[in-house]
Design a protein around this motif. Structure first.
Motif, PDB file in Angstrom:
ATOM      1  N   GLU A 112      50.568  -8.754 -16.688  1.00 60.92           N
ATOM      2  CA  GLU A 112      50.064  -9.013 -18.037  1.00 60.92           C
ATOM      3  C   GLU A 112      51.169  -8.710 -19.039  1.00 60.92           C
ATOM      4  OE1 GLU A 112      47.484 -10.187 -19.544  1.00 60.92           O
ATOM      5  OE2 GLU A 112      46.084 -10.542 -17.895  1.00 60.92           O
ATOM      6  N   GLY A 113      51.436  -9.649 -19.925  1.00 66.72           N
ATOM      7  CA  GLY A 113      52.503  -9.493 -20.895  1.00 66.72           C
ATOM      8  C   GLY A 113      52.170  -8.517 -21.999  1.00 66.72           C
ATOM      9  N   SER A 114      53.168  -8.163 -22.758  1.00 65.63           N
ATOM     10  CA  SER A 114      52.993  -7.251 -23.880  1.00 65.63           C
ATOM     11  C   SER A 114      51.980  -7.818 -24.869  1.00 65.63           C
ATOM     12  CB  SER A 114      54.333  -7.033 -24.579  1.00 65.63           C
ATOM     13  OG  SER A 114      54.182  -6.213 -25.708  1.00 65.63           O
ATOM     14  N   ILE A 157      50.360   2.227 -19.103  1.00 68.55           N
ATOM     15  CA  ILE A 157      50.587   0.784 -19.080  1.00 68.55           C
ATOM     16  C   ILE A 157      52.023   0.516 -19.494  1.00 68.55           C
ATOM     17  CG2 ILE A 157      49.911  -1.429 -20.086  1.00 68.55           C
ATOM     18  CD1 ILE A 157      47.076  -0.354 -20.340  1.00 68.55           C
ATOM     19  N   GLY A 158      52.857   0.220 -18.518  1.00 73.89           N
ATOM     20  CA  GLY A 158      54.225  -0.198 -18.782  1.00 73.89           C
ATOM     21  C   GLY A 158      55.133   0.844 -19.389  1.00 73.89           C
ATOM     22  N   GLY A 159      54.827   2.138 -19.185  1.00 73.97           N
ATOM     23  CA  GLY A 159      55.688   3.166 -19.746  1.00 73.97           C
ATOM     24  C   GLY A 159      55.116   4.550 -19.557  1.00 73.97           C
ATOM     25  N   ALA A 160      55.786   5.539 -20.138  1.00 74.19           N
ATOM     26  CA  ALA A 160      55.391   6.933 -19.966  1.00 74.19           C
ATOM     27  C   ALA A 160      54.198   7.328 -20.828  1.00 74.19           C
ATOM     28  CB  ALA A 160      56.577   7.852 -20.278  1.00 74.19           C
ATOM     29  N   HIS A 161      53.851   6.484 -21.813  1.00 76.60           N
ATOM     30  CA  HIS A 161      52.747   6.806 -22.721  1.00 76.60           C
ATOM     31  C   HIS A 161      51.420   6.776 -21.971  1.00 76.60           C
ATOM     32  CE1 HIS A 161      50.119   6.872 -26.163  1.00 76.60           C
ATOM     33  NE2 HIS A 161      49.653   5.667 -25.896  1.00 76.60           N
ATOM     34  N   ALA A 162      50.704   7.888 -21.963  1.00 75.17           N
ATOM     35  CA  ALA A 162      49.397   7.983 -21.307  1.00 75.17           C
ATOM     36  C   ALA A 162      48.292   7.958 -22.348  1.00 75.17           C
ATOM     37  CB  ALA A 162      49.303   9.256 -20.487  1.00 75.17           C
TER      38      ALA A 162
END
Length: 261
Positions: A112-114, A157-162
């Motif tokens: 799924e894209g940004s 989702i796609g990074g360290a951000h939870a």
């Protein structure tokens, strides 16, 4: 971490207007209860050729394939017997015991894209609350899971951000729930439907939403990555829709699933 949810809602029910989940547009993955399941080893690791289609599945069979019922052919696969989910004959169900997981067919992974909209749906049980367990995932920075303790449902989702959705009351064990993760315009939320002692009706877990617009990749069914934070419990259905289901569509789907176990 997001705020605590309000009081838990009691089920009043709603009537499904769909004949199958495929009636809702955008379904590109549907692993269906008691359908399209295949096993290549029995509980003693003897080679077998068992399937739900042939009607010869046996308790403890090791599942090497679960065929996607959408037109996308995103089948779930597991070529290693020691990692394979097990068949439960009593309920005609797939059991993700400790350390079991499946992969989406190579080349058919979900990307799924940004900023895109999507919906993931999972119907199953949890067998315990002492460890984190994942619905869908790809890596340590791409997953949707229940944290240890079964009060927090978390996404990366796609990074360290939870983004964490937290309740004061834990999910019940060995009880069927339908879990839904939706992203709409960058806003994500988790809905939970089901339960026993406390029955939830399309309950917004944590009582709030979060924000995450990063791209999302999914290659694992029931794990954050191979052998990582695997699901523990029965899995009845696993689904993915391109686009965000509306409230009405989500309620129709929840009702259909409850009546087709």
């Amino acid at each position: 971490m997001l705020g605590l949810g309000g009081s838990l809602s009691i089920a009043s029910g709603y009537s499904s207007g769909i004949s199958t989940p495929l009636d809702l547009s955008g379904c590109e993955l549907w692993l269906r209860h008691n359908t399209g399941v295949e096993a290549d080893l029995d509980t003693s690791d003897e080679v077998v050729d068992h399937s739900t289609a042939a009607g010869n599945m046996v308790d403890g069979d090791k599942i090497d394939g679960w065929l996607d019922q959408s037109s996308s052919r995103r089948d779930a696969e597991q070529d290693t017997g020691g990692d394979a989910p097990l068949w439960v004959a009593a309920s005609n169900s797939v059991n993700y015991a400790s350390g079991k997981y499946m992969n989406i067919t190579s080349g058919k992974e979900i990307t799924e894209g940004s900023g895109s909209d999507f919906t993931f749906v999972w119907r199953g049980t949890i067998s315990g609350t002492g460890t984190s367990m994942t619905f869908f995932g790809n890596s340590t920075t791409d997953f949707w899971r229940i944290n240890s303790g079964a009060k927090v449902i978390r996404t990366k989702i796609g990074g360290a951000h939870a983004v964490s959705f937290t309740e004061s009351t834990a999910l019940e064990t060995d009880v069927l729930y339908t879990f839904t993760l939706t992203r709409n315009g960058g806003t994500i939320e988790v809905r939970v439907d089901g339960g026993s002692s406390t029955v939830l009706t399309d309950h917004q877990w944590g009582g709030t939403t979060g924000e995450d617009t990063d791209a999302f990749t999914v290659s694992n069914i029931g794990a954050a990555a191979d052998d990582a934070n695997g699901w523990r419990g029965i899995v009845k259905h696993a689904m993915y829709y391109t686009g965000a289901l509306t409230t009405a569509q989500r309620n129709e789907l929840q009702d259909w699933l409850k009546n087709n176990d």
